[in-house]
Each structure stands twice: as C-alpha cells, then as structure tokens.
Motif scaffolding. Sequence first.
Motif, PDB file in Angstrom:
ATOM      1  N   ILE A   1      11.046  35.652 -71.019  1.00 24.49           N
ATOM      2  CA  ILE A   1      10.363  36.317 -72.147  1.00 24.49           C
ATOM      3  C   ILE A   1      11.336  36.943 -73.135  1.00 24.49           C
ATOM      4  N   GLY A   2      12.567  37.259 -72.678  1.00 31.22           N
ATOM      5  CA  GLY A   2      13.379  38.031 -73.614  1.00 31.22           C
ATOM      6  C   GLY A   2      14.865  37.809 -73.598  1.00 31.22           C
ATOM      7  N   ASN A   3      15.384  36.883 -72.797  1.00 33.46           N
ATOM      8  CA  ASN A   3      16.836  36.829 -72.709  1.00 33.46           C
ATOM      9  C   ASN A   3      17.317  35.444 -72.252  1.00 33.46           C
ATOM     10  N   ARG A   4      17.531  34.565 -73.217  1.00 37.04           N
ATOM     11  CA  ARG A   4      18.000  33.209 -72.935  1.00 37.04           C
ATOM     12  C   ARG A   4      19.369  33.242 -72.224  1.00 37.04           C
ATOM     13  N   LYS A   5      20.193  34.265 -72.623  1.00 35.24           N
ATOM     14  CA  LYS A   5      21.524  34.402 -72.011  1.00 35.24           C
ATOM     15  C   LYS A   5      21.403  34.592 -70.491  1.00 35.24           C
ATOM     16  N   LEU A   6      20.411  35.381 -70.089  1.00 32.49           N
ATOM     17  CA  LEU A   6      20.202  35.612 -68.655  1.00 32.49           C
ATOM     18  C   LEU A   6      19.878  34.292 -67.952  1.00 32.49           C
ATOM     19  N   LEU A   7      19.047  33.455 -68.572  1.00 36.65           N
ATOM     20  CA  LEU A   7      18.713  32.166 -67.953  1.00 36.65           C
ATOM     21  C   LEU A   7      19.968  31.300 -67.828  1.00 36.65           C
ATOM     22  N   ASP A   8      20.815  31.316 -68.869  1.00 31.50           N
ATOM     23  CA  ASP A   8      22.058  30.529 -68.810  1.00 31.50           C
ATOM     24  C   ASP A   8      22.962  31.045 -67.687  1.00 31.50           C
ATOM     25  N   MET A   9      23.022  32.389 -67.556  1.00 28.54           N
ATOM     26  CA  MET A   9      23.841  32.959 -66.476  1.00 28.54           C
ATOM     27  C   MET A   9      23.314  32.488 -65.119  1.00 28.54           C
ATOM     28  N   LEU A  10      21.991  32.473 -64.984  1.00 27.95           N
ATOM     29  CA  LEU A  10      21.402  32.069 -63.699  1.00 27.95           C
ATOM     30  C   LEU A  10      21.668  30.590 -63.431  1.00 27.95           C
TER      31      LEU A  10
ATOM     32  N   THR B   1      24.864  39.666 -59.682  1.00 31.81           N
ATOM     33  CA  THR B   1      25.995  40.477 -60.135  1.00 31.81           C
ATOM     34  C   THR B   1      25.476  41.674 -60.935  1.00 31.81           C
ATOM     35  N   GLU B   2      26.406  42.603 -61.232  1.00 33.54           N
ATOM     36  CA  GLU B   2      26.043  43.744 -62.096  1.00 33.54           C
ATOM     37  C   GLU B   2      25.544  43.230 -63.443  1.00 33.54           C
ATOM     38  N   GLU B   3      26.194  42.173 -63.954  1.00 33.29           N
ATOM     39  CA  GLU B   3      25.842  41.641 -65.291  1.00 33.29           C
ATOM     40  C   GLU B   3      24.419  41.083 -65.280  1.00 33.29           C
ATOM     41  N   ILE B   4      24.052  40.401 -64.201  1.00 30.68           N
ATOM     42  CA  ILE B   4      22.701  39.819 -64.143  1.00 30.68           C
ATOM     43  C   ILE B   4      21.651  40.934 -64.127  1.00 30.68           C
ATOM     44  N   ILE B   5      21.886  41.982 -63.337  1.00 28.89           N
ATOM     45  CA  ILE B   5      20.933  43.105 -63.309  1.00 28.89           C
ATOM     46  C   ILE B   5      20.865  43.758 -64.688  1.00 28.89           C
ATOM     47  N   TYR B   6      22.021  43.931 -65.314  1.00 35.71           N
ATOM     48  CA  TYR B   6      22.083  44.554 -66.651  1.00 35.71           C
ATOM     49  C   TYR B   6      21.246  43.755 -67.650  1.00 35.71           C
ATOM     50  N   GLU B   7      21.459  42.431 -67.687  1.00 38.55           N
ATOM     51  CA  GLU B   7      20.737  41.593 -68.668  1.00 38.55           C
ATOM     52  C   GLU B   7      19.236  41.614 -68.396  1.00 38.55           C
ATOM     53  N   SER B   8      18.870  41.636 -67.126  1.00 39.65           N
ATOM     54  CA  SER B   8      17.441  41.675 -66.791  1.00 39.65           C
ATOM     55  C   SER B   8      16.821  43.002 -67.238  1.00 39.65           C
ATOM     56  N   LEU B   9      17.531  44.098 -66.945  1.00 36.62           N
ATOM     57  CA  LEU B   9      17.008  45.421 -67.324  1.00 36.62           C
ATOM     58  C   LEU B   9      16.915  45.588 -68.844  1.00 36.62           C
ATOM     59  N   CYS B  10      17.832  44.924 -69.572  1.00 39.37           N
ATOM     60  CA  CYS B  10      17.789  45.018 -71.051  1.00 39.37           C
ATOM     61  C   CYS B  10      16.422  44.568 -71.581  1.00 39.37           C
ATOM     62  N   VAL B  11      15.870  43.526 -70.959  1.00 39.33           N
ATOM     63  CA  VAL B  11      14.581  42.994 -71.437  1.00 39.33           C
ATOM     64  C   VAL B  11      13.492  44.052 -71.252  1.00 39.33           C
TER      65      VAL B  11
ATOM     66  N   CYS C   1      11.055  23.600 -71.885  1.00 36.66           N
ATOM     67  CA  CYS C   1      11.084  24.835 -71.077  1.00 36.66           C
ATOM     68  C   CYS C   1      10.652  24.560 -69.629  1.00 36.66           C
ATOM     69  N   TYR C   2       9.725  23.627 -69.469  1.00 37.14           N
ATOM     70  CA  TYR C   2       9.173  23.388 -68.129  1.00 37.14           C
ATOM     71  C   TYR C   2      10.273  22.962 -67.147  1.00 37.14           C
ATOM     72  N   ASP C   3      11.033  21.916 -67.532  1.00 33.11           N
ATOM     73  CA  ASP C   3      12.056  21.408 -66.606  1.00 33.11           C
ATOM     74  C   ASP C   3      13.178  22.412 -66.384  1.00 33.11           C
ATOM     75  N   THR C   4      13.547  23.144 -67.459  1.00 33.17           N
ATOM     76  CA  THR C   4      14.628  24.133 -67.304  1.00 33.17           C
ATOM     77  C   THR C   4      14.195  25.223 -66.326  1.00 33.17           C
ATOM     78  N   LEU C   5      12.970  25.727 -66.529  1.00 33.03           N
ATOM     79  CA  LEU C   5      12.513  26.797 -65.627  1.00 33.03           C
ATOM     80  C   LEU C   5      12.428  26.288 -64.187  1.00 33.03           C
TER      81      LEU C   5
ATOM     82  N   SER D   1       6.699  30.443 -76.837  1.00 31.91           N
ATOM     83  CA  SER D   1       6.868  29.240 -77.659  1.00 31.91           C
ATOM     84  C   SER D   1       8.207  28.594 -77.281  1.00 31.91           C
ATOM     85  N   ASP D   2       9.144  29.432 -76.849  1.00 31.74           N
ATOM     86  CA  ASP D   2      10.433  28.972 -76.332  1.00 31.74           C
ATOM     87  C   ASP D   2      10.983  30.127 -75.499  1.00 31.74           C
ATOM     88  N   PHE D   3      12.084  29.922 -74.793  1.00 31.38           N
ATOM     89  CA  PHE D   3      12.631  31.048 -74.034  1.00 31.38           C
ATOM     90  C   PHE D   3      12.990  32.171 -74.993  1.00 31.38           C
ATOM     91  N   GLY D   4      12.539  33.369 -74.678  1.00 32.53           N
ATOM     92  CA  GLY D   4      12.844  34.518 -75.527  1.00 32.53           C
ATOM     93  C   GLY D   4      11.821  34.765 -76.615  1.00 32.53           C
TER      94      GLY D   4
END
Length: 343
Positions: free
Chosen positions: A189-198, A206-216, A277-281, A321-324
Amino acid sequence: MILKMNLGPNSYDIVIKKGAYNKMNEEIKAVYDKQKIYIITDSNVGPLYLDKIKNELHDFKVYSVCVEAGEQSKSFETYKEVLTKLLDLEIKRGELLIALGGGVIGDLTGFVASSIYRGNPYIQIPTSLLAQMDSSIGGKTGIDFYGRKNIIGAFKQPLKVIIDPNALETLPKVEFNNGMGELIKHGCIGNRKLLDMLLNSDVKITEEIIYESLCVKKNIVEIDPFDLNERMFLNFGHTFGHIVELDGHLRHGEAVANGMLMAIQMGIDLGLTNPSCYDTLKKILLKYDLPIKNYDYKEIIKNTVYDKKNIAGEVSFILISDFGAVFAKKISESELLNYECKN
Ligand SMILES: NC(=O)c1ccc[n+]([C@@H]2O[C@H](COP(=O)([O-])OP(=O)(O)OC[C@H]3O[C@@H](n4cnc5c(N)ncnc54)[C@H](O)[C@@H]3O)[C@@H](O)[C@H]2O)c1
C-alpha cells in the motif's frame, strides 16, 4: 535507527536497534523521571526477556505482572486482574507501564494505561514481528468483549517504542508468518522500496525492513490519528482475508496474504490494478513461505456484505492501482449479492 511519530504534544520516538535491550536504562531515563516502573508481559515472553530487562533497568524500582499468553488475555477478566495487581503494588498517578510482548500485551497494557488514573504513561517494547512492524505504534489500544474483537478501547499514544529485532529469534515460525503477511501489506500500500528489499534480500528481518514497514503506518497515522479516514487503507487484504480466516486454518497475517492476492485479482478484473502486481506479490509471499491457497474471490465476495466495514449498505474494498497507490472502491450490497465480474 530512530523514526519519529509526529503527533504534536503526543509525538514520540520509535527506536529500532539490534541489542536495544542492553541500553534500556538510558532509553527510559531519557523520557521518564520517576522511580517506579510496572512491566506487563505474558507467560511466553516473560521467561525469555523479563529478567534481562529488569536487570538493565538499574536506576529504577521495577515490578512486573505476567498474564497468560494469547488473545484470550485481551479480556475484561485479565484487564481487571492487571489493574488489581497494579493497585496492590500501589501504583501512583503518572507512573510508567511497559508493555513487553506481542500485540496482545501492547493492546492490553495500552488500555490499562489509558484508564488507570485517567491515563498513566506507557512504553511499548514489542517482541513479535506483528507488534514490531505494526501494532506497537499508532496508539490504538483495547480488549475484546462480547465475542467482538477490539470493541472496547481507547486511543493512547505510547511515550516511546523500543524495538530490538534480535527478539524475533525466539518467535515461533507461525507467529513470524502472521507478522510477515502484514509487513508485506505495508509494502503493497505504501512502499515499493520495501517490496524490493523483500524480493532482493535474504529471508531475514533487518532493522531497515522494520523501519520501512513502520514508515508506511506512521505516515497514515500522522494524517489520520483517530481512524476516521485514511487509516482504512491499512485494511488492504482484510475484507477477503477476514472471510478465509473464519474457517480456522490460517492465522490472521496468512489470511491477509491471501486476501491481498484476491483484492489484486479483483482490481485486475475491474481494469483498476496493474496486472503485473499479482505475480510480483505471489513471488514475495512464496519466498517468505506464506501459505497461498488460490482462493477465487468471486466465490466469496457475497460474504463481504457481513464485513464490519459495511456502512449503510456499502462495502469499501481497499484496492491498489499499483504498488504504493492505494484507494477505496465502494460497492453496494445489492451489487455484491449479484456480483459479476465485468471482464
Ligand atoms: N493496536 C493496533 O494497532 C493493532 C494492530 C494489529 C494487531 N493488533 C492486535 O495484535 C494482536 C496480535 O498480536 P501478535 O500477533 O503479536 O499476538 P500475541 O501478542 O498473542 O503474540 C503471539 C505469540 O507469540 C508469543 N511471542 C511474542 N513475542 C515472542 C518472542 N519474541 N519470542 C517467543 N514468543 C513470542 C506470544 O507470547 C504469543 O504466544 C491482536 O490482538 C490484534 O488485535 C493491534
């Protein structure tokens, strides 16, 4: 890493640091100047972390209350039990409570803190993935009652949130999955970067993954602290998820994972969602070992009329409509009961 929740006089720091429990005394002294602290924990987390944290808090006099682990502790009975123990310990107005545990302990402790002496401060030390990436911030507290989840509660922001990702090492796999579904939801819903990290990192939080998730969540809570509007976007995947969760085979986060795939398929069929989005998710969900059941949303869509978000005969579907890029689409009860996909 430090993330700041900006809520005017109720603003607070969210500290995300491996080994944060070793610096607990300083972290708490920075925001609390009295002597007594009351830690609320549960029967799984207490034996693992309570002594360590008590030992770290050498400048304070620390008391603790331990309740049975599990959702059943978000009850009036446990709420009363905790209040009774705190009053027996002679807790005073203004003294600090600490929630040490998962979302159950966070919600229960927050509610106790919101009501004892009409509001004592509390700090969240979340230990489950779900609590670290979601429930410990935002200030929604509460208990279940009369068969209904979170039906009694209050908004009460914590004084601070202290997250040590090392605590996830003792978390059972099923609880990890539960948090992972919601974490991936934040990426959708809010952070394409987080999906790329995953997609591109090891299967490790990691700390970064929790940080990016909490940002949303932080961004949404800052605009809508009292859950009147935008906070509903956090329900992406929940309308279908709640239905498949009812048969009891999936944990909440796993059901949300399947619910997100269904919401994306619905959006694609309506020409509103980017089909890729379907296949990526699906790839991310499979990488994190979430159970994908290939449900057909058209077979269960009629059941959504019973969703608690059915307001005046219309159900709000949270789609992307797209990620984010998240939005709500209202569909009337009568359309749902005769739902036919337009493609
Ligand atoms: N307030 C909010 O904004 C919000 C948001 C989402 C969910 N919630 C609530 O959160 C609750 C679910 O949270 P949860 O999934 O954390 O459940 P939970 O608190 O029951 O924790 C899950 C299990 O993991 C154990 N556990 C937690 N941390 C551990 C660790 N580090 N090592 C070993 N075991 C550990 C717990 O004892 C428990 O048995 C629900 O009640 C839900 O309503 C609240």
